[in-house]
Motif scaffolding. Structure first.
Motif, PDB file in Angstrom:
ATOM      1  N   THR A  33     -83.058  39.870  40.747  1.00 52.98           N
ATOM      2  CA  THR A  33     -84.478  38.567  40.172  1.00 52.98           C
ATOM      3  C   THR A  33     -85.658  40.437  40.633  1.00 52.98           C
ATOM      4  N   LYS A  34     -86.509  40.258  39.647  1.00 49.76           N
ATOM      5  CA  LYS A  34     -87.076  41.203  38.890  1.00 49.76           C
ATOM      6  C   LYS A  34     -88.468  41.440  39.956  1.00 49.76           C
ATOM      7  N   VAL A  35     -88.834  40.086  40.667  1.00 49.75           N
ATOM      8  CA  VAL A  35     -89.687  39.788  41.672  1.00 49.75           C
ATOM      9  C   VAL A  35     -88.857  39.101  42.763  1.00 49.75           C
ATOM     10  N   HIS A  36     -89.586  39.590  44.315  1.00 49.37           N
ATOM     11  CA  HIS A  36     -89.124  38.362  45.353  1.00 49.37           C
ATOM     12  C   HIS A  36     -88.857  37.442  44.874  1.00 49.37           C
ATOM     13  N   PRO A  37     -88.056  36.356  45.031  1.00 49.30           N
ATOM     14  CA  PRO A  37     -88.137  34.823  44.820  1.00 49.30           C
ATOM     15  C   PRO A  37     -89.190  34.000  44.832  1.00 49.30           C
ATOM     16  N   VAL A  38     -89.740  34.211  45.787  1.00 52.56           N
ATOM     17  CA  VAL A  38     -91.125  33.606  46.095  1.00 52.56           C
ATOM     18  C   VAL A  38     -92.058  33.841  45.128  1.00 52.56           C
ATOM     19  N   ARG A  39     -91.882  34.692  44.549  1.00 51.35           N
ATOM     20  CA  ARG A  39     -93.248  35.707  43.487  1.00 51.35           C
ATOM     21  C   ARG A  39     -92.614  34.768  42.257  1.00 51.35           C
ATOM     22  N   SER A  40     -91.486  34.393  42.307  1.00 51.88           N
ATOM     23  CA  SER A  40     -91.316  33.363  40.969  1.00 51.88           C
ATOM     24  C   SER A  40     -91.873  32.585  40.074  1.00 51.88           C
ATOM     25  N   HIS A  41     -91.964  32.479  38.468  1.00 47.82           N
ATOM     26  CA  HIS A  41     -93.017  31.402  38.019  1.00 47.82           C
ATOM     27  C   HIS A  41     -92.856  29.944  38.400  1.00 47.82           C
ATOM     28  N   SER A  42     -92.094  29.567  39.231  1.00 47.10           N
ATOM     29  CA  SER A  42     -91.846  27.908  39.556  1.00 47.10           C
ATOM     30  C   SER A  42     -92.998  27.755  39.998  1.00 47.10           C
ATOM     31  N   ASN A  43     -93.467  28.676  41.023  1.00 45.10           N
ATOM     32  CA  ASN A  43     -94.064  28.069  41.788  1.00 45.10           C
ATOM     33  C   ASN A  43     -95.815  27.711  40.605  1.00 45.10           C
ATOM     34  N   ALA A  44     -95.854  27.731  39.861  1.00 42.74           N
ATOM     35  CA  ALA A  44     -97.412  28.047  39.033  1.00 42.74           C
ATOM     36  C   ALA A  44     -96.772  26.173  39.140  1.00 42.74           C
ATOM     37  N   ALA A  45     -95.461  25.721  38.663  1.00 44.92           N
ATOM     38  CA  ALA A  45     -95.808  23.963  38.489  1.00 44.92           C
ATOM     39  C   ALA A  45     -96.344  23.509  39.297  1.00 44.92           C
ATOM     40  N   GLN A  46     -97.593  22.301  39.481  1.00 50.34           N
ATOM     41  CA  GLN A  46     -98.808  22.058  40.167  1.00 50.34           C
ATOM     42  C   GLN A  46     -98.371  20.413  40.294  1.00 50.34           C
ATOM     43  N   GLY A  47     -97.917  19.643  38.978  1.00 49.07           N
ATOM     44  CA  GLY A  47     -98.190  18.321  39.276  1.00 49.07           C
ATOM     45  C   GLY A  47     -96.932  17.740  39.847  1.00 49.07           C
ATOM     46  N   GLY A  48     -95.356  18.278  39.504  1.00 53.14           N
ATOM     47  CA  GLY A  48     -94.740  17.085  40.166  1.00 53.14           C
ATOM     48  C   GLY A  48     -93.192  17.793  39.713  1.00 53.14           C
ATOM     49  N   ILE A  49     -91.808  16.367  40.165  1.00 55.10           N
ATOM     50  CA  ILE A  49     -90.679  16.497  39.846  1.00 55.10           C
ATOM     51  C   ILE A  49     -90.715  14.836  39.326  1.00 55.10           C
ATOM     52  N   ALA A 126     -99.313  17.276  46.817  1.00 57.39           N
ATOM     53  CA  ALA A 126    -100.170  17.793  46.931  1.00 57.39           C
ATOM     54  C   ALA A 126    -100.776  18.391  44.953  1.00 57.39           C
ATOM     55  N   ASP A 127    -100.959  20.005  44.608  1.00 57.93           N
ATOM     56  CA  ASP A 127    -100.833  20.018  43.885  1.00 57.93           C
ATOM     57  C   ASP A 127    -100.336  21.378  43.481  1.00 57.93           C
ATOM     58  N   PHE A 128     -98.767  21.331  44.100  1.00 56.71           N
ATOM     59  CA  PHE A 128     -98.372  22.590  44.144  1.00 56.71           C
ATOM     60  C   PHE A 128     -96.950  22.844  44.694  1.00 56.71           C
ATOM     61  N   THR A 129     -96.372  21.282  43.491  1.00 51.80           N
ATOM     62  CA  THR A 129     -94.954  21.370  44.558  1.00 51.80           C
ATOM     63  C   THR A 129     -93.866  22.437  43.657  1.00 51.80           C
ATOM     64  N   LEU A 239    -103.863  27.451  34.661  1.00 47.62           N
ATOM     65  CA  LEU A 239    -103.261  26.857  34.118  1.00 47.62           C
ATOM     66  C   LEU A 239    -104.276  25.075  35.097  1.00 47.62           C
ATOM     67  N   ILE A 240    -104.740  24.264  34.381  1.00 50.94           N
ATOM     68  CA  ILE A 240    -105.683  23.131  35.608  1.00 50.94           C
ATOM     69  C   ILE A 240    -104.218  21.877  35.008  1.00 50.94           C
ATOM     70  N   THR A 241    -103.587  21.394  36.157  1.00 44.05           N
ATOM     71  CA  THR A 241    -102.211  20.982  36.176  1.00 44.05           C
ATOM     72  C   THR A 241    -102.245  19.243  35.645  1.00 44.05           C
ATOM     73  N   GLU A 242    -101.243  18.555  34.716  1.00 50.29           N
ATOM     74  CA  GLU A 242    -101.561  17.015  34.523  1.00 50.29           C
ATOM     75  C   GLU A 242    -101.625  16.488  35.293  1.00 50.29           C
ATOM     76  N   GLY A 243    -101.493  16.836  36.978  1.00 51.58           N
ATOM     77  CA  GLY A 243    -101.843  15.706  37.611  1.00 51.58           C
ATOM     78  C   GLY A 243    -103.588  15.365  38.166  1.00 51.58           C
ATOM     79  N   ALA A 244    -104.093  16.207  37.161  1.00 50.87           N
ATOM     80  CA  ALA A 244    -105.990  16.060  37.610  1.00 50.87           C
ATOM     81  C   ALA A 244    -105.184  14.425  36.287  1.00 50.87           C
ATOM     82  N   ARG A 245    -105.423  14.868  35.372  1.00 50.15           N
ATOM     83  CA  ARG A 245    -105.403  13.152  35.039  1.00 50.15           C
ATOM     84  C   ARG A 245    -104.368  12.144  34.372  1.00 50.15           C
ATOM     85  N   GLY A 246    -103.363  12.857  35.770  1.00 48.16           N
ATOM     86  CA  GLY A 246    -102.424  11.477  36.242  1.00 48.16           C
ATOM     87  C   GLY A 246    -103.460  11.422  37.245  1.00 48.16           C
TER      88      GLY A 246
END
Lengths: 557, 318
Positions: A33-49, A126-129, A239-246
């Motif tokens: 990985t070109k960055v440490h695993p916890v720096r990956s962009h999956s981080n940015a998904a805020q709303g949920g699964i 919360a909003d950091f799923t 990004l502002i999460t869709e969770g806000a509208r949710g």
């Protein structure tokens, strides 16, 4: 030379889920990985699964239908069925690993509403799923003792006698170039957001895996399907999460009207993302915006809901726009967010190149078709990450390593040497900006023939100037200047496939909305567009969409 | 607006690999962050400037560095806020307490090794339930305060203990440990606390508050460390100097209403711990010379009964 049974490229959710699955299956697995695993962009998904849990009275078929409708009937229904059927067990196994999902009063998993779905089936932290899932998967990777090559950057895939046999990789700390030999390679390198400027995506999302696989002979599919998220912050594009509208936030125009009434009277703010983004852009284009934006209003949600469920966007609005969301609406606009297209795979992650698998945003199974539903991307990464890990490790058991040597790195070493010696006139930053702005101008929410042709010219102009790029840093240690320049090469390939696919699709479907061809045309275009790299340049191919039981209908929200 | 970034540079590959400062004069938007400024430098001015960064929204944890001497994320620090009072350049240096690899890039390996050392994964006992574990939402919300940690290392950068003792697990790893100790699904609390009671663990924090101050996500690592101390003592881990110090402190207050500074070290170290007690002699002499020697006869303060009642009430609540 470094040897592993299964080599995974990328350590976001898809990559780490694949690593755990391959490890459980007895394979010697490694992750680069070109960055440490916890720096990956999956981080940015805020709303949920998303998951339809039967014990909550939900049905995976409803989830599948919402996803198919959301995809504007371009998603392959066999793949969508698998994703939705396996969603529940995937969410539960993440909970068992330690994810601190939000609970209801009985202490069981709670849900929130998300766009394009008739049921509240989005599980969340919360909003950091994404962050909560990513960090827990990293914990599990530590527990399993998976070998992770952190801050190693992949230069190319090795294809030997038609099969993927490993990768050539640069260790950033030392600048050393290594041949990593593997019986199976899983590409899980994420999206290509930085091809557009601005984008919600992190700076690392440069389409590496798509370009690497494309160059290795794997076709890219549905590349024209680029999602513009309805709520990105004015200015920085964060990004502002869709969770806000949710949670009930409203969208307002300059007159204070909830304009979604006119576009999606039933689902309102929670219509599919392509629908909401088009509506916003129409308001802005017709003069009912404010300074190129519309407003996201959270004020009526109350301070407690905001604090408990939307704390991160409260911080983001404060830090990046100077807005207190309990008192003022947030200026937002549609912004490039997600690539529905990617490396064409089957439901087990296999690509057209034997031994090469792909999962997550870099892959196109396709479950998102023309438009991804919010909170389906995390699900996609986990379900197909796991399946790829299982199948790649099965394959690895059945075959020996390919007879390759360290000589496999020679082309890349020569390429790097030439780049470092090239005393050209352009810094990569200038070229990246020109590329990104061209893409955002011509291939955003609304497109047309002339604009896309112009984009193709601009992309090819950047490619031409890229021959004349200058890497200022000539050193070995942590040469990010070199890495960014190599990434730009990947981005140019990705941009070209996006424009070519978009020009090919002569209709409007999902995120691909042409003002010159505004209607969906199921008779001619209920099919995928693929781009394949050939010695004669990119070649367009088609594949029919897999339809199981849901026939295309008009799409009304 | 115009601003000057004064950046600490170090390139091990250069002919003269000494650290030095380099100034970049920039013209940026009023809303620009320090990270925007640094990216502008590396993309438009000086391609050799090296730093880690990715998300630009304080979620990936890549861009912790020292800004005007204090750790923080470049991406959520506005240039306009960072300009020193009275003007002048913004000083940017790599995060502290970690070895510098190049420019603003530091070696995080010891950081990750310590996170690994606290076994930061859920350790439930017994068979997994068919569906999810039932757990109160309040517990999840409480943990979310720690899960919000993005592992940026700002706390480690400015930790005053790590500056003198690299064996300390440090605020980030201990906050991570806290989240697992309090997780209602985790059954390894006893072994976790036993490990955290050892050298390098919770008792090595000096409560300087720096980690709380610099954390960009409000995780308050020091508060978590203090909570772990409480839990360790509740579990009977009362043998360390730290725990004995806390006990002796509380005993003194309960007994006399104020601190008996002569008895405190004796009770902490033990009367017959000759090397430690002898080690305090110079401190005593200095205190005597400075006129700060505590009284030999320690008397109770007026109203000590009230203080004892507070203790009784607190203890009965446990």
């Amino acid at each position: 030379m470094i040897n592993h049974d299964v080599l995974i490229i990328g350590a976001g959710l898809a990559g780490m889920r694949a690593a755990l699955a391959a490890g459980d299956n007895g394979a010697d697995v490694a992750v680069v990985t070109k960055v440490h695993p916890v720096r990956s962009h999956s981080n940015a998904a805020q709303g949920g699964i998303n998951a339809a849990l039967t014990d909550r009275g939900d049905d995976w078929r409803d989830h599948a239908y919402d996803t198919i409708k959301g995809s504007d009937y371009l998603g392959d229904q066999d793949a969508i069925e698998i994703m939705c059927r396996e969603a529940g067990s995937e969410v539960i196994s993440m909970e068992h690993m330690g994810v601190i999902f939000s609970r209801d009063e009985e202490g069981r998993l709670g849900t929130r509403a998300f766009g394009g779905q008739r049921q509240a089936r989005t599980f969340f932290v919360a909003d950091f799923t994404g962050q909560a899932l990513l960090h827990v998967l990293h914990e599990q990777v530590l527990k399993a003792g998976v070998r992770v090559y952190e801050e190693w950057f992949v230069l190319s895939l090795i294809v030997e006698e038609g099969q993927c046999a490993g990768a050539v990789v640069m260790e950033m700390r030392t600048g050393g170039v290594h041949v990593m030999r593997a019986k199976a390679v899983i590409m899980a390198s994420g999206g290509l957001g930085r091809v557009f400027e601005p984008s919600t995506n992190a700076l690392i999302c440069t389409g590496d895996g798509m370009a690497l696989s494309y160059r290795a002979g794997a076709p890219l599919m549905d590349q024209e399907m680029v999602q513009y998220h309805p709520t990105t912050l004015k200015g920085s594009g964060v990004l502002i999460t869709e969770g806000a509208r949710g949670e009930g936030a409203h969208l307002l125009n300059s007159k204070g009207e909830r304009f979604m009434e006119r576009y999606a009277p039933n689902m309102m703010e929670l219509a599919s993302r392509d629908v909401v983004s088009r509506s916003e852009q129409t308001e802005i284009d017709e003069g009912r915006g404010i300074d190129g934006c519309v407003l996201l209003d959270c004020r009526h949600l109350g301070e407690q809901v905001i604090r408990e469920k939307l704390s991160q966007i409260q911080d983001i609005a404060r830090d990046f726009a100077g807005v207190d969301i309990t008192r003022e609406p947030i200026p937002i606009r549609p912004g490039m967010h997600y690539q529905m297209g990617g490396i064409k795979t089957d439901v087990n992650g296999s690509t057209a190149v034997p031994g090469l698998y792909a999962a997550g945003e870099c892959a196109c199974v396709s479950v998102h078709g023309g438009n991804r539903l919010g909170a389906n991307s995390l699900l996609d990464t986990l379900v197909f990450g796991r399946r790829s890990g299982q199948h790649a490790s099965d394959l690895a058991k059945s075959k020996p390593h390919a007879p390759i040597t360290d000589a496999a790195a020679e082309d890349d070493l020569e390429r790097i040497r030439a780049l470092l010696e090239n005393d050209g006139e352009y810094m990569f930053g200038r070229l990246r900006l020109d590329l990104g702005r061209a893409m955002d101008r011509r291939l955003s929410v609304f497109r047309n023939q002339q604009g896309m042709e112009q984009a193709l010219t601009e992309v090819r102009d950047v490619r031409e100037r890229y021959r004349n790029v200058r890497v200022a840093d000539k050193g070995k240690t942590f040469n990010t200047n070199l890495m960014f320049t190599l990434e730009l090469g990947f981005m140019i390939d990705c941009a070209e496939t996006i424009v070519l696919s978009a020009l090919e699709r002569r209709e409007s479907r999902g995120a691909h909305t042409r003002t010159d061809m505004p209607d969906r045309d199921d008779d001619n275009w209920l099919k995928h567009v693929l781009v394949k790299s050939t010695p004669d340049g990119p070649r367009i191919e088609h594949l029919p969409v897999v339809i199981t039981e849901w026939e295309p209908q008009a799409r009304v929200y | 607006m115009k601003a000057t970034l004064r950046v600490r540079r170090f390139d091990p590959d250069s002919d003269t690999p000494e650290a030095h400062f380099q100034e970049y004069d920039l013209d940026v938007e009023d809303s620009a962050t320090v990270l925007d400024g640094l990216i502008k430098v590396r993309e438009e001015v000086d391609g050799t400037l090296t730093l880690r960064c990715s998300c630009r929204s304080a979620i990936c944890g890549s861009c912790a560095m020292r800004i005007n001497g204090q750790a923080g994320l470049a991406c959520n620090t506005k240039i306009s806020d960072a300009v020193p009072r009275g003007g002048g350049p913004i000083t940017i240096e790599p995060a502290g307490n970690m070895q510098i690899i190049k420019d603003l890039v530091v070696d995080f390996q010891p950081f990750w090794d310590k996170v690994r050392a606290v076994e930061p994964w859920l350790q439930p006992e017994g068979p997994e339930p068919e569906t999810e574990y039932v757990a109160p939402n309040d517990a999840m919300l409480h943990e979310a305060g720690v899960m919000a940690c993005i592992m940026c290392g700002a706390c480690v950068s400015d930790c005053t203990v790590l500056a003198v003792d690299s064996n300390f697990l440090g605020p980030a790893a201990l906050a991570k440990a806290y989240r697992l100790v309090v997780d209602p699904r985790d059954d390894a609390e006893a072994s976790r606390l036993a490990r955290l009671d050892e050298y390098g663990g919770v008792w090595d924090c000096t409560r300087c508050m720096e980690c709380v101050e610099v954390c960009p996500k409000g995780v308050a690592p020091m508060d978590r460390i203090m909570a772990l101390r409480d839990k360790a003592m509740e579990r009977g881990h009362t043998g360390t100097y730290g725990a004995r110090h806390a006990d002796a402190f509380a005993d003194s207050i309960k007994h006399s209403g104020w601190l008996d500074e002569l008895k405190l070290p004796i009770k902490t170290f033990g009367l017959f711990n000759i090397p430690k007690i002898l080690g305090l002699v110079p401190v005593g002499i200095r205190a005597q010379l400075a006129g700060k020697r505590p009284p030999i006869f320690h008397k109770s303060i007026p109203g000590v009964q009230g203080i004892r009642r507070i203790f009784d009430r607190m203890e009965s609540r446990r």
